[in-house]
Design an enzyme around this catalytic site. Structure first.
Site, PDB file in Angstrom:
ATOM      1  N   CYS A  92      -8.648  39.167 -18.733  1.00  0.00           N
ATOM      2  CA  CYS A  92      -9.623  38.204 -17.916  1.00  0.00           C
ATOM      3  C   CYS A  92      -9.007  36.687 -17.957  1.00  0.00           C
ATOM      4  O   CYS A  92      -8.609  36.157 -18.952  1.00  0.00           O
ATOM      5  CB  CYS A  92     -11.021  38.032 -18.260  1.00  0.00           C
ATOM      6  SG  CYS A  92     -11.823  36.873 -17.258  1.00  0.00           S
ATOM      7  N   CYS A 128      42.246  79.561 -37.510  1.00  0.00           N
ATOM      8  CA  CYS A 128      41.916  79.386 -39.002  1.00  0.00           C
ATOM      9  C   CYS A 128      42.666  80.066 -39.828  1.00  0.00           C
ATOM     10  O   CYS A 128      42.424  80.010 -41.061  1.00  0.00           O
ATOM     11  CB  CYS A 128      40.617  79.809 -38.989  1.00  0.00           C
ATOM     12  SG  CYS A 128      40.128  81.505 -38.386  1.00  0.00           S
ATOM     13  N   CYS A 141      15.305  53.982  -7.358  1.00  0.00           N
ATOM     14  CA  CYS A 141      15.946  53.291  -8.470  1.00  0.00           C
ATOM     15  C   CYS A 141      15.629  53.581  -9.675  1.00  0.00           C
ATOM     16  O   CYS A 141      15.154  54.626  -9.867  1.00  0.00           O
ATOM     17  CB  CYS A 141      15.626  51.656  -8.132  1.00  0.00           C
ATOM     18  SG  CYS A 141      14.191  51.112  -8.227  1.00  0.00           S
ATOM     19  N   CYS A 181       5.444  62.964 -11.663  1.00  0.00           N
ATOM     20  CA  CYS A 181       5.805  64.168 -12.107  1.00  0.00           C
ATOM     21  C   CYS A 181       4.680  65.227 -12.404  1.00  0.00           C
ATOM     22  O   CYS A 181       3.605  64.641 -12.498  1.00  0.00           O
ATOM     23  CB  CYS A 181       6.747  64.529 -13.295  1.00  0.00           C
ATOM     24  SG  CYS A 181       5.915  64.817 -15.056  1.00  0.00           S
ATOM     25  N   CYS A 230     -14.512  22.621 -27.068  1.00  0.00           N
ATOM     26  CA  CYS A 230     -15.043  21.765 -26.185  1.00  0.00           C
ATOM     27  C   CYS A 230     -15.672  22.577 -24.910  1.00  0.00           C
ATOM     28  O   CYS A 230     -16.557  21.938 -24.121  1.00  0.00           O
ATOM     29  CB  CYS A 230     -14.216  20.689 -25.666  1.00  0.00           C
ATOM     30  SG  CYS A 230     -13.011  21.285 -24.332  1.00  0.00           S
TER      31      CYS A 230
HETATM   32 ZN   LIG Z   1       7.159  63.586 -16.641  1.00  0.00          ZN
HETATM   33 ZN   LIG Z   2      12.761  51.726  -6.650  1.00  0.00          ZN
HETATM   34 ZN   LIG Z   3      39.504  81.594 -36.139  1.00  0.00          ZN
HETATM   35 ZN   LIG Z   4     -11.215  22.519 -25.431  1.00  0.00          ZN
END
Ligand SMILES: [Zn+2]
Ligand SMILES: [Zn+2]
Ligand SMILES: [Zn+2]
Ligand SMILES: [Zn+2]
Ligand SMILES: [Zn+2]
Ligand SMILES: [Zn+2]
Length: 561
Positions: A357, A181, A306, A294, A365
Site C-alpha cells: 500500500c 582403444c 519475446c 502453459c 509525526c
Molecule cells: Zn510451464
Molecule cells: Zn513479448
Molecule cells: Zn574401442
Molecule cells: Zn514524520
C-alpha cells in the site's frame, strides 16, 4: 453459477456512474458469487488475448512423430532415415521435400544418411519413389550449415581418434581390434552405414560425451572425415543399459524439434516440460501481445513473442523490450529510488515500506503521505488525484532552472519510480499472502464465516498483484507515448485503475476490526470486482488502440512505422 452472463450488468453500470466518488456501497452490490463469475467468466476470447494451445511433452513427441511418419511415407524411406532428413532441414518439411525431389543423393549425403560413395545406391535415394536424375546439381544448398557442424564434431573427434584411419570394412570380429582403444578383449563391434567399425564401449563413451557434455543429438561417425550420422535406433542400441543418457538424447531430439518450429515454444519456467503452440506472425507483434500460459501451472505465464518471462500486457513486445533496456542502462542512476526506505517529508525520520500500500503514515509525526510522489495523502482521495501523470509544466519549469539532461532524467524517473514501486509491491506479495492468510484465520475465529467464505481476501490479493503487473507496464509504455489527447485518455484509465488498486490494497492491509468483518467482506468483494473491471478497461482499450493504430510514440519503435 456457470455463466458469465449471469453477472448483472447493472452492477457494472453502478460503478461506472459512481466512478469519481466513493467506490463502495456497504449494503448491496456484488456478492462473492458474482466475484467468482466476474473473474472466471473468461471463456470468450478477449481482444487482448491470442489463440494458443498448451502441449505436454508426449503431445509434442506425437506431433514430431507424425512429421516423421509423413516424410517416411512420402519418400518411401526407412523409418530411421526420415528423422535425420528432417533434422538436417531444421524440421522444415517443405524445404526438405523440395530439395530431396531435386537431388536425393546430395541431400542424403548432407543429412548424414549415406557416405558419398554409397549415396546413389542408398535406400534413401533408390528405395523411394523419388528417383533423382540431377546428381550433378549444386552442393552449395547445404554448404554453410554443414561446415559449422563439421568444426564442432571435428574437435571432439580429434581428441578421441587422432590415430584413426579408415577401417577396412571386411575385417572379421576375431581378428579385429578397435581402432580407438586397441583393446583386443572387445568382442562387440558396431558400425554405421559407412562400415566404420568401433567397439561398443567406445561408441558408448563417445555418444555419452556428445549427449551429456555437448548437449548434441547430431552424432556423426567417429571415423575421421566421415559425415555419416547415427540414427536414433543405433544410439538406442549403443546405450542399452544407460537409460539416463538415452532419455537425455531423446529430450535433445524433442528440444531440437521445438526450437526449430516457429509455432512452438518451451515454457521458460525451470524444469517445466510443457510447450506452447501459437501461430502468431512476426508482423502481428506490432499490434498484439501473445501472452500464454502453459498447461502445467497457471503461474507459468510468458510471452510467445519475446523473451520476457512474464505478462507484459498491455505493452507490445518492442516497446516492452525498449523499456527494460532503458531501465537496465539507467539502473545506476535509478538505484536509489528502488531503496526500501524514504524520509518523511515533514520530520525527516526514516520510514520503511513493508507492504504494497502507498498510503504511508510517519510513525513519529503521524504525517500521512503518498509513498510514490511523497505528496500529502489527503490529496489522493479526492477527484483531483494526480499521482500518475507527469506534470509537463512542472518539468518545463525544472528545465528552466536546471539543465536539459536533468529534466529528461526527471521525466524518466517519474515513470521509472512508479514502475519500480509496483514492482516492489509485487515482490512483497509473498509477505502479503502470509499476512492475509493470518487475517483469514483470525476472521474465522472472530466471526461465523467459514474458510471458504473468507477466501474473498485471497482473491483480493490475487487481483491486486495482477493489476500491479498491468500498472507497471502501463508506465513503461507511457514513457514512450507522445503527449496529446490519446495519451491523456490513456493516463485517465491508468489513474482510475491505480486508484482502485491502491484503495483495495489499503483495505486489505488495514488492521482487522472484528466488529465490522461482515461489512469488510462486502467492501473488499465490491472493490475487487471494481478493480477487475478497471483492469479489463486498461487492457482492452490499450489493445484496441494498437489495433487501430491510435498510439503515437516519441521514439521510433522497431516493427512500427
Ligand atoms: Zn510451464
Ligand atoms: Zn513479448
Ligand atoms: Zn574401442
Ligand atoms: Zn514524520
Ligand atoms: Zn563412418
Ligand atoms: Zn502520490
Amino acid at each position: 453459477m456457470s455463466s458469465a452472463d449471469e453477472y448483472s450488468d447493472d452492477e457494472i453500470d453502478y460503478y461506472d456512474e459512481d466512478d469519481e466518488g466513493m467506490l463502495v456501497d456497504d449494503d448491496e452490490s456484488a456478492s462473492e458469487m458474482e466475484l467468482d463469475n466476474f473473474s472466471e467468466g473468461a471463456s470468450k476470447k478477449k481482444i487482448y488475448e491470442v489463440d494458443y494451445e498448451s502441449l505436454s511433452q508426449a503431445e509434442v513427441e506425437k506431433q514430431m512423430k507424425s512429421d516423421v511418419d509423413s516424410i517416411t511415407s512420402i519418400f518411401g524411406v526407412a523409418e530411421d532415415v526420415a528423422p535425420l532428413l528432417l533434422r538436417h532441414f531444421d524440421w522444415n518439411k517443405e524445404k526438405l521435400i523440395e530439395k530431396y525431389m531435386d537431388n536425393a543423393a546430395t541431400v542424403s549425403v548432407a543429412a548424414g544418411i549415406a557416405p558419398p560413395e554409397k549415396a546413389p545406391r542408398r535406400p534413401a535415394a533408390s528405395g523411394g519413389r523419388l528417383h533423382s536424375s540431377s546428381q550433378s546439381s549444386k552442393e552449395s544448398l547445404i554448404g554453410p550449415r554443414r561446415s559449422s557442424r563439421r568444426t564442432a564434431s571435428a574437435a571432439t573427434k580429434s581428441s578421441k581418434s587422432k590415430v584413426l584411419e579408415r577401417v577396412t570394412p571386411q575385417v572379421h570380429n576375431e581378428s579385429f581390434v578397435c581402432p580407438i582403444c586397441f583393446d583386443d578383449t572387445q568382442t562387440e563391434f558396431l558400425s554405421l552405414v559407412c562400415d566404420h567399425k568401433f567397439c561398443k564401449s567406445c561408441w558408448a563413451a563417445y555418444i555419452e560425451s556428445k549427449v551429456k557434455t555437448e548437449a548434441e543429438s547430431w552424432i556423426a561417425c567417429m571415423a575421421e572425415d566421415c559425415d555419416v550420422v547415427a540414427p536414433d535406433n543405433f544410439v538406442k542400441q549403443v546405450l542399452t543399459g544407460d537409460q539416463r543418457t538415452w532419455e537425455r538424447f531423446h529430450e535433445l531430439l524433442v528440444r531440437h524439434y521445438v526450437s526449430h518450429r516457429p509455432d512452438l515454444k518451451y515454457c521458460p519456467y525451470p524444469s517445466c516440460t510443457y510447450t506452447v503452440s501459437c501461430s502468431i506472425t512476426r508482423a502481428s507483434l506490432a499490434t498484439q501481445v501473445p501472452i500464454v500460459t502453459c498447461g502445467n501451472s497457471t503461474t507459468h505465464k510468458f510471452c510467445f513473442g519475446c523473451n520476457i518471462d512474464s505478462d507484459h500486457r498491455p505493452v507490445i513486445c518492442a516497446v516492452a523490450k525498449m523499456w527494460l533496456q532503458k531501465c537496465h542502462d539507467d539502473s545506476e542512476t535509478a538505484n536509489w529510488i528502488k531503496s526500501n526506505t524514504k524520509e518523511c517529508s515533514k520530520c525527516q525520520s526514516t520510514i520503511e515500506k513493508n507492504g504494497g500500500c502507498n498510503h504511508m503514515t510517519c510513525k513519529k509525526c503521524k504525517y500521512e503521505f503518498c509513498w510514490v510522489c511523497m505528496g500529502p495523502w489527503s490529496e489522493h482521495g479526492t477527484s483531483w488525484y494526480n499521482c500518475n501523470r507527469y506534470d509537463e509544466k512542472a518539468s518545463k519549469d525544472a528545465r528552466d532552472a536546471q539543465s536539459r539532461s536533468r529534466a529528461s532524467l526527471e521525466r524518466y524517473l517519474h515513470y521509472y519510480n512508479r514502475w519500480a514501486n509496483h514492482e516492489q509491491s509485487k515482490k512483497l506479495s509473498v509477505e502479503l499472502y502470509a499476512k492475509t492468510e493470518k487475517k483469514m484465520e483470525e476472521m474465522q475465529m472472530t466471526s461465523e464465516l467459514s474458510w471458504i467464505e473468507v477466501q474473498f481476501m485471497k482473491k483480493a490479493v490475487d487481483e491486486v498483484i495482477k493489476c500491479r503487473t498491468t500498472l507497471m507496464w502501463t508506465y513503461g509504455m507511457a514513457y514512450y507515448l507522445e503527449s496529446g489527447n490519446e495519451k491523456e485518455l490513456y493516463e485517465d484509465n491508468q489513474r482510475d485503475l491505480e486508484r482502485a488498486v491502491e484503495d483495495l490494497s489499503e483495505l486489505i492491509e488495514s488492521p482487522l476490526d472484528p466488529e465490522v468483518i461482515k461489512t469488510l467482506r462486502q467492501k473488499v468483494t465490491d472493490r475487487t470486482v471494481y478493480v477487475t473491471k478497471r483492469n479489463e478497461i486498461v487492457l482492452e482499450d490499450t489493445a484496441r488502440g494498437f489495433l487501430e493504430g491510435r498510439w503515437a510514440w516519441n521514439v521510433p519503435v522497431a516493427g512500427l512505422d
